[in-house]
Write an enzyme that holds these catalytic residues in place. Structure first.
Site, mmCIF file in Angstrom:
data_model
loop_
_atom_site.group_PDB
_atom_site.id
_atom_site.type_symbol
_atom_site.label_atom_id
_atom_site.label_comp_id
_atom_site.label_asym_id
_atom_site.label_seq_id
_atom_site.Cartn_x
_atom_site.Cartn_y
_atom_site.Cartn_z
ATOM 1 N N ASP A 10 77.524 -55.145 14.616
ATOM 2 C CA ASP A 10 76.403 -56.099 14.649
ATOM 3 C C ASP A 10 75.138 -55.294 14.918
ATOM 4 O OD1 ASP A 10 74.891 -58.516 14.824
ATOM 5 O OD2 ASP A 10 75.035 -58.453 16.999
ATOM 6 N N SER A 11 73.985 -55.933 14.732
ATOM 7 C CA SER A 11 72.716 -55.271 15.033
ATOM 8 C C SER A 11 72.593 -54.998 16.532
ATOM 9 C CB SER A 11 71.558 -56.161 14.588
ATOM 10 O OG SER A 11 71.609 -57.376 15.314
ATOM 11 N N TYR A 42 67.633 -56.859 13.194
ATOM 12 C CA TYR A 42 67.722 -56.674 11.743
ATOM 13 C C TYR A 42 66.922 -57.766 11.021
ATOM 14 C CZ TYR A 42 71.871 -53.493 11.820
ATOM 15 O OH TYR A 42 72.751 -52.451 11.982
ATOM 16 N N GLY A 43 66.809 -58.899 11.701
ATOM 17 C CA GLY A 43 66.271 -60.102 11.055
ATOM 18 C C GLY A 43 64.896 -59.945 10.432
ATOM 19 N N CYS A 73 77.496 -60.090 11.881
ATOM 20 C CA CYS A 73 76.044 -60.302 11.852
ATOM 21 C C CYS A 73 75.725 -61.101 10.594
ATOM 22 C CB CYS A 73 75.356 -58.936 11.809
ATOM 23 S SG CYS A 73 73.578 -58.989 11.640
ATOM 24 N N ASN A 74 75.127 -62.276 10.772
ATOM 25 C CA ASN A 74 74.773 -63.109 9.613
ATOM 26 C C ASN A 74 73.754 -62.409 8.726
ATOM 27 O OD1 ASN A 74 75.657 -66.265 10.238
ATOM 28 N ND2 ASN A 74 75.387 -65.033 12.064
ATOM 29 N N THR A 75 72.820 -61.713 9.362
ATOM 30 C CA THR A 75 71.744 -61.059 8.605
ATOM 31 C C THR A 75 72.314 -59.952 7.721
ATOM 32 O OG1 THR A 75 70.376 -61.480 10.550
ATOM 33 C CG2 THR A 75 69.434 -60.070 8.855
ATOM 34 N N CYS A 183 73.272 -67.086 13.722
ATOM 35 C CA CYS A 183 73.089 -65.699 14.161
ATOM 36 C C CYS A 183 74.123 -65.462 15.254
ATOM 37 C CB CYS A 183 71.670 -65.524 14.712
ATOM 38 S SG CYS A 183 71.399 -63.948 15.547
HETATM 39 N N1 DGL Z 1 73.432 -60.947 15.222
HETATM 40 C C1 DGL Z 1 72.523 -60.865 14.097
HETATM 41 C C2 DGL Z 1 72.789 -62.027 13.154
HETATM 42 O O1 DGL Z 1 73.852 -62.623 13.218
HETATM 43 C C3 DGL Z 1 71.174 -60.685 14.671
HETATM 44 C C4 DGL Z 1 70.149 -60.369 13.715
HETATM 45 C C5 DGL Z 1 69.030 -59.515 14.195
HETATM 46 O O2 DGL Z 1 69.296 -58.408 14.674
HETATM 47 O O3 DGL Z 1 67.902 -59.939 13.974
HETATM 48 O O4 DGL Z 1 71.997 -62.369 12.326
#
Ligand code: DGL
Length: 262
Positions: A10-11, A42-43, A73-75, A183
């Site tokens: 994940d980020s 990451y967003g 991570c969704n992004t 997220c």
């Molecule tokens: N956990 C990431 C997600 O699910 C966070 C994104 C980010 O780092 O902005 O999108």
């Protein structure tokens, strides 16, 4: 190969919400978790940057010999999983906002989605949303600043309440009855959100679905670890170890934490 670990990235610390579901459902599996906190969030990044970071994390997990990679991570999923699948042979599991169950169950025909800019502006999200939300209104809100506060360990802080309230209030006024957390950091906000939302609003995240899908794919590929003892778990961050430590406080799973350059 069955003995190899499940790789998860994940980020930052948020994907541990998925890691927890995976360790619950697949207790005999070993896991390696990478928190790319140095490059979070990451967003706000471009698709190209998100892809480059996802490749970097994937290659690190492959160095550990991971048999499957969960993009927690969704992004990263919505911006990079297609390219990752086309580049590497290892199977990938992704996470996307759980729009479908919310769209099926809503009675008010109004659903809120809280996610990053990167997720909400992605092609994959637009495709999924179009497919399931023809007859309902979807209130998409970018959770600017939420990931940063979670990464800083400020979940239960006045800043968090004020920021989150500014995102949730317009959704409440529009009479949503489902709030989709798009997220993997946001499940850690559920206790705060519950104080803001009435019992009429259901909160949905995709953690359990991702764990189930991981199990299904491991079964299908005959990759489940056959051992009967509990798995071992190593979690790494490329930034301060404190926030990861803090967020894992409540888990009853044994794990080791480390700092790693990646
Ligand atoms: N956990 C990431 C997600 O699910 C966070 C994104 C980010 O780092 O902005 O999108």
């Amino acid at each position: 190969m069955q003995q190899q670990p499940i790789g998860i990235f994940d980020s930052g610390v948020g994907g541990t919400s998925i890691w927890k579901e995976i360790t619950r459902l697949l207790p005999q599996e070993d896991t390696i978790y990478l928190a790319d906190s140095k490059y979070a969030p990451y967003g706000k990044r471009s698709k190209t940057e998100i892809l480059e970071l996802s490749i970097k994390n994937t290659e690190k997990l492959l160095e550990f010999g991971c048999k499957i990679i969960v993009v927690a991570c969704n992004t990263a999923t919505t911006n990079a999983i297609k390219e990752l699948r086309a580049t590497y042979q290892v199977p990938f599991i992704g996470i996307e906002p759980a729009i479908k169950p919310a769209a099926i169950r809503t009675k008010t025909k109004k659903v809120g989605v809280l996610a990053t800019k990167g997720t909400l502006s992605s092609e994959l999200f637009a495709k999924t949303s179009d497919q399931y939300t023809r007859n309902i209104e979807v209130l998409e809100v970018i959770g600017t600043g939420l990931v940063e506060l979670i990464e800083d360990g400020k979940i239960d802080s006045p800043e968090m309440y004020a920021l989150l309230n500014s995102y949730i209030d317009p959704m409440i006024k529009k009479n949503i009855d489902y709030l989709v957390l798009g997220c993997s950091h946001y499940p850690y906000l559920i206790p705060v959100l519950q104080k803001m939302l009435s019992d009429q609003v259901m909160i949905i995240d995709s953690g359990q679905a991702v764990a189930k899908q991981t199990k299904t794919i491991l079964e299908t590929l005959n990759l489940l670890n056959p051992k009967s003892q509990k798995g071992t778990h190593s979690l790494y961050t490329n930034s301060n170890i404190g926030p990861l430590e803090e967020i894992l406080k409540s888990t009853d799973v044994d794990y080791t934490l480390g700092k790693l350059d990646f």
